[in-house]
Scaffold this motif. Structure first.
Motif, PDB file in Angstrom:
ATOM      1  N   MET A  21       0.830  -1.189   0.000  1.00 23.42           N
ATOM      2  CA  MET A  21       0.000   0.000   0.000  1.00 23.42           C
ATOM      3  C   MET A  21       0.879   1.260   0.000  1.00 23.42           C
ATOM      4  O   MET A  21       2.088   1.196   0.264  1.00 23.42           O
ATOM      5  CB  MET A  21      -0.933  -0.012   1.211  1.00 23.42           C
ATOM      6  CG  MET A  21      -1.740  -1.309   1.343  1.00 23.42           C
ATOM      7  SD  MET A  21      -2.719  -1.725  -0.135  1.00 23.42           S
ATOM      8  CE  MET A  21      -4.026  -0.498   0.007  1.00 23.42           C
ATOM      9  N   ALA A  22       0.264   2.423  -0.298  1.00 25.84           N
ATOM     10  CA  ALA A  22       1.023   3.667  -0.440  1.00 25.84           C
ATOM     11  C   ALA A  22       1.802   4.006   0.831  1.00 25.84           C
ATOM     12  O   ALA A  22       2.902   4.552   0.762  1.00 25.84           O
ATOM     13  CB  ALA A  22       0.079   4.810  -0.805  1.00 25.84           C
ATOM     14  N   ASP A  23       1.252   3.658   2.009  1.00 26.62           N
ATOM     15  CA  ASP A  23       1.955   3.982   3.260  1.00 26.62           C
ATOM     16  C   ASP A  23       2.958   2.890   3.655  1.00 26.62           C
ATOM     17  O   ASP A  23       3.489   2.911   4.771  1.00 26.62           O
ATOM     18  CB  ASP A  23       0.941   4.195   4.393  1.00 26.62           C
ATOM     19  CG  ASP A  23       0.118   2.938   4.686  1.00 26.62           C
ATOM     20  OD1 ASP A  23       0.315   1.908   4.001  1.00 26.62           O
ATOM     21  OD2 ASP A  23      -0.721   2.971   5.608  1.00 26.62           O
ATOM     22  N   GLY A  24       3.193   1.929   2.748  1.00 28.79           N
ATOM     23  CA  GLY A  24       4.162   0.864   3.035  1.00 28.79           C
ATOM     24  C   GLY A  24       3.542  -0.338   3.722  1.00 28.79           C
ATOM     25  O   GLY A  24       4.215  -1.358   3.907  1.00 28.79           O
ATOM     26  N   ALA A  25       2.259  -0.219   4.120  1.00 31.18           N
ATOM     27  CA  ALA A  25       1.598  -1.369   4.766  1.00 31.18           C
ATOM     28  C   ALA A  25       1.501  -2.530   3.777  1.00 31.18           C
ATOM     29  O   ALA A  25       1.433  -2.325   2.556  1.00 31.18           O
ATOM     30  CB  ALA A  25       0.210  -0.972   5.243  1.00 31.18           C
ATOM     31  N   LEU A  26       1.485  -3.739   4.317  1.00 23.52           N
ATOM     32  CA  LEU A  26       1.341  -4.940   3.486  1.00 23.52           C
ATOM     33  C   LEU A  26       0.023  -5.616   3.818  1.00 23.52           C
ATOM     34  O   LEU A  26      -0.273  -5.874   4.988  1.00 23.52           O
ATOM     35  CB  LEU A  26       2.491  -5.913   3.771  1.00 23.52           C
ATOM     36  CG  LEU A  26       3.882  -5.416   3.379  1.00 23.52           C
ATOM     37  CD1 LEU A  26       4.957  -6.343   3.948  1.00 23.52           C
ATOM     38  CD2 LEU A  26       4.007  -5.343   1.849  1.00 23.52           C
ATOM     39  N   TRP A  27      -0.766  -5.877   2.789  1.00 21.43           N
ATOM     40  CA  TRP A  27      -2.017  -6.639   2.949  1.00 21.43           C
ATOM     41  C   TRP A  27      -1.800  -7.959   2.217  1.00 21.43           C
ATOM     42  O   TRP A  27      -1.398  -7.962   1.048  1.00 21.43           O
ATOM     43  CB  TRP A  27      -3.196  -5.915   2.302  1.00 21.43           C
ATOM     44  CG  TRP A  27      -3.625  -4.636   2.959  1.00 21.43           C
ATOM     45  CD1 TRP A  27      -3.049  -4.031   4.053  1.00 21.43           C
ATOM     46  CD2 TRP A  27      -4.715  -3.796   2.555  1.00 21.43           C
ATOM     47  NE1 TRP A  27      -3.717  -2.866   4.345  1.00 21.43           N
ATOM     48  CE2 TRP A  27      -4.750  -2.700   3.453  1.00 21.43           C
ATOM     49  CE3 TRP A  27      -5.668  -3.868   1.539  1.00 21.43           C
ATOM     50  CZ2 TRP A  27      -5.700  -1.681   3.352  1.00 21.43           C
ATOM     51  CZ3 TRP A  27      -6.614  -2.855   1.429  1.00 21.43           C
ATOM     52  CH2 TRP A  27      -6.634  -1.780   2.344  1.00 21.43           C
ATOM     53  N   VAL A  28      -2.109  -9.067   2.877  1.00 23.84           N
ATOM     54  CA  VAL A  28      -1.987 -10.344   2.172  1.00 23.84           C
ATOM     55  C   VAL A  28      -3.226 -10.544   1.303  1.00 23.84           C
ATOM     56  O   VAL A  28      -4.360 -10.407   1.779  1.00 23.84           O
ATOM     57  CB  VAL A  28      -1.783 -11.513   3.162  1.00 23.84           C
ATOM     58  CG1 VAL A  28      -1.903 -12.857   2.441  1.00 23.84           C
ATOM     59  CG2 VAL A  28      -0.404 -11.405   3.811  1.00 23.84           C
ATOM     60  N   ASN A  29      -3.015 -10.839   0.018  1.00 22.07           N
ATOM     61  CA  ASN A  29      -4.137 -11.141  -0.878  1.00 22.07           C
ATOM     62  C   ASN A  29      -4.530 -12.600  -0.731  1.00 22.07           C
ATOM     63  O   ASN A  29      -5.676 -12.904  -0.424  1.00 22.07           O
ATOM     64  CB  ASN A  29      -3.757 -10.830  -2.328  1.00 22.07           C
ATOM     65  CG  ASN A  29      -4.840 -11.263  -3.310  1.00 22.07           C
ATOM     66  OD1 ASN A  29      -6.041 -11.187  -2.994  1.00 22.07           O
ATOM     67  ND2 ASN A  29      -4.460 -11.749  -4.470  1.00 22.07           N
ATOM     68  N   GLU A  30      -3.568 -13.499  -0.944  1.00 20.40           N
ATOM     69  CA  GLU A  30      -3.890 -14.911  -0.713  1.00 20.40           C
ATOM     70  C   GLU A  30      -2.632 -15.712  -0.485  1.00 20.40           C
ATOM     71  O   GLU A  30      -1.530 -15.279  -0.798  1.00 20.40           O
ATOM     72  CB  GLU A  30      -4.746 -15.500  -1.835  1.00 20.40           C
ATOM     73  CG  GLU A  30      -4.112 -15.535  -3.185  1.00 20.40           C
ATOM     74  CD  GLU A  30      -5.059 -16.110  -4.248  1.00 20.40           C
ATOM     75  OE1 GLU A  30      -6.268 -16.279  -3.988  1.00 20.40           O
ATOM     76  OE2 GLU A  30      -4.576 -16.387  -5.348  1.00 20.40           O
ATOM     77  N   ILE A  31      -2.829 -16.912   0.077  1.00 16.45           N
ATOM     78  CA  ILE A  31      -1.713 -17.829   0.264  1.00 16.45           C
ATOM     79  C   ILE A  31      -1.966 -19.054  -0.615  1.00 16.45           C
ATOM     80  O   ILE A  31      -3.096 -19.505  -0.758  1.00 16.45           O
ATOM     81  CB  ILE A  31      -1.534 -18.238   1.744  1.00 16.45           C
ATOM     82  CG1 ILE A  31      -2.791 -18.872   2.350  1.00 16.45           C
ATOM     83  CG2 ILE A  31      -1.124 -17.029   2.579  1.00 16.45           C
ATOM     84  CD1 ILE A  31      -2.621 -19.338   3.791  1.00 16.45           C
ATOM     85  N   ALA A  32      -0.883 -19.530  -1.228  1.00 14.38           N
ATOM     86  CA  ALA A  32      -0.990 -20.698  -2.117  1.00 14.38           C
ATOM     87  C   ALA A  32      -0.088 -21.790  -1.546  1.00 14.38           C
ATOM     88  O   ALA A  32       1.131 -21.643  -1.546  1.00 14.38           O
ATOM     89  CB  ALA A  32      -0.555 -20.318  -3.524  1.00 14.38           C
ATOM     90  N   PRO A  33      -0.686 -22.883  -1.043  1.00 15.33           N
ATOM     91  CA  PRO A  33       0.102 -23.900  -0.347  1.00 15.33           C
ATOM     92  C   PRO A  33       0.791 -24.864  -1.312  1.00 15.33           C
ATOM     93  O   PRO A  33       0.477 -26.049  -1.381  1.00 15.33           O
ATOM     94  CB  PRO A  33      -0.952 -24.627   0.502  1.00 15.33           C
ATOM     95  CG  PRO A  33      -2.196 -24.528  -0.327  1.00 15.33           C
ATOM     96  CD  PRO A  33      -2.118 -23.214  -1.065  1.00 15.33           C
ATOM     97  N   ARG A  34       1.767 -24.331  -2.053  1.00 17.79           N
ATOM     98  CA  ARG A  34       2.424 -25.113  -3.110  1.00 17.79           C
ATOM     99  C   ARG A  34       3.529 -24.265  -3.718  1.00 17.79           C
ATOM    100  O   ARG A  34       3.649 -23.079  -3.409  1.00 17.79           O
ATOM    101  CB  ARG A  34       1.412 -25.458  -4.214  1.00 17.79           C
ATOM    102  CG  ARG A  34       0.670 -24.244  -4.721  1.00 17.79           C
ATOM    103  CD  ARG A  34      -0.274 -24.590  -5.866  1.00 17.79           C
ATOM    104  NE  ARG A  34      -1.240 -23.540  -6.101  1.00 17.79           N
ATOM    105  CZ  ARG A  34      -1.025 -22.393  -6.736  1.00 17.79           C
ATOM    106  NH1 ARG A  34       0.195 -22.113  -7.200  1.00 17.79           N
ATOM    107  NH2 ARG A  34      -1.977 -21.494  -6.887  1.00 17.79           N
TER     108      ARG A  34
END
Ligand code: AMP
Length: 335
Positions: free
Chosen positions: A235-248
């Motif tokens: 994000m613009a303020d440097g924050a990280l949002w997880v979109n998804e996790i892929a177990p592979r």
């Protein structure tokens, strides 16, 4: 192929007669995921079991777990199979995601739009990939059409993430709990499909360190064994949002075949076989480009291009939107 390089025979279990992996493996079983006789025979024939597709039914993983070590676990697969379970898990360990609400009816959707805001993406909870099972909402007027496109399947509304860029961390965790991460790459999509991964990602050291720490937190909380892909919005303020996790092993980690001494594929084989993890440091910058649908027509040019490392999956029909292969180009060497 990574297993073979370590002297390990791979036995592929797949319902599809023409699975690309079976073509390069020591043995194959073609049977349904709920064929218990075939599953039991397969388990008898192998020492360790892993998956390269997160939508293998958790019941199949559980059936096999009673017979042989299975990594990643049925619980890890279950967490990643349902976007609501996945986001609930991530938020519960203090990781941010886009704001979201479960949506089972048009009323739910109207309420969710009221709480999250008018711009968002409605996604099926299960079985979505490469932008499939998704509908964008530009405002409340799009709600009815978006909901209809879910065809009655349970969904989730995510607020639209106005990100600066998308990155992913390919992480590995071994049976003794050691975690190793590859350098994050920047991912560029079109129509919800990954087109390119650039390594290194254009992020500062603090963001990089935060991304790696976040991936480490996820694999430790899941008691995960194997390679995982963690997709994040910066994000613009440097924050990280997880979109998804892929177990592979993950498409955004394919560059590691040429860019690192130990690729994500070898790292995964090491982890699920109980071997020590390798060094994930990369020796070069890299760009990985997917060959999607008609891009297959560029193969003659790619074959003639110096330095282009071409991978074709042998999938047959080059349908629009289908990932047929990829090409990796290395950049400057890393000191
Ligand atoms: P997904 O199938 O969830 O990985 O989504 C595919 C791509 O769609 C992502 O890599 C993003 O480029 C875009 N996307 C997905 N969810 C969002 C969101 N909440 N806000 C903005 N873009 C998104």
């Amino acid at each position: 192929m990574a297993a073979a390089r370590l002297g390990i025979d791979a036995h592929i279990y797949c319902p599809d007669e023409n699975s690309p992996a079976a073509r390069v493996s020591a043995a194959a079983t073609v049977a349904a995921y709920d064929d218990e006789g075939a599953l039991a025979g397969f388990a008898d024939a192998v020492d360790a079991i892993t998956t390269e597709f997160e939508n293998i039914p958790a019941a199949t993983a559980r059936f096999l777990t009673a017979r042989k070590p299975v990594h990643p676990s049925a619980e890890a697969l279950e967490t990643a199979q349902d976007r609501v379970v996945e986001k609930t898990f991530l938020n519960s360990i203090g990781i941010d995601t886009a704001p979201w609400r479960a949506v089972d009816s048009l009323d739910d959707l109207a309420a969710a739009v009221g709480e999250i805001g008018p711009r968002g993406i409605l996604k099926t909870r299960r079985l979505g990939y490469d932008g499939k099972g998704q509908a964008r909402l530009g405002g409340p007027q799009d709600a009815a059409e978006a909901f209809a496109s879910m065809r009655g399947t349970p969904a989730v509304l995510e607020g639209f993430a106005a990100f600066e860029c998308e990155i992913s961390v390919i992480a590995a965790r071994s049976t003794d709990g050691t975690v190793r991460c590859y350098d994050p790459g920047e991912n560029r999509h079109s129509d919800g499909i990954l087109r390119e991964t650039h390594v290194p990602a254009p992020i500062d050291t603090a963001t990089r360190d935060a991304a790696l720490a976040m991936a480490g937190r996820i694999v430790s909380a899941l008691d995960y064994v194997g390679v995982i892909g963690v997709e994040m919005f910066v994000m613009a303020d440097g924050a990280l949002w997880v979109n998804e996790i892929a177990p592979r092993v993950h498409n955004t980690g394919h560059w590691t075949i040429e860019g690192c001494p130990v690729s994500q594929f070898e790292q995964h084989v090491r982890a699920v076989c109980g071997l020590p993890l390798g060094d994930p440091a990369r020796h070069s910058d890299a760009t990985m480009t997917n060959l999607i649908g008609d891009d297959i027509n560029t193969v003659p040019a790619l074959l003639a291009e110096p330095g282009a490392a071409l991978h074709l999956y042998g999938k047959g029909d080059a349908r629009p939107g289908r990932k047929m292969g990829h090409v990796t180009r290395l950049g400057k060497t890393v000191a």
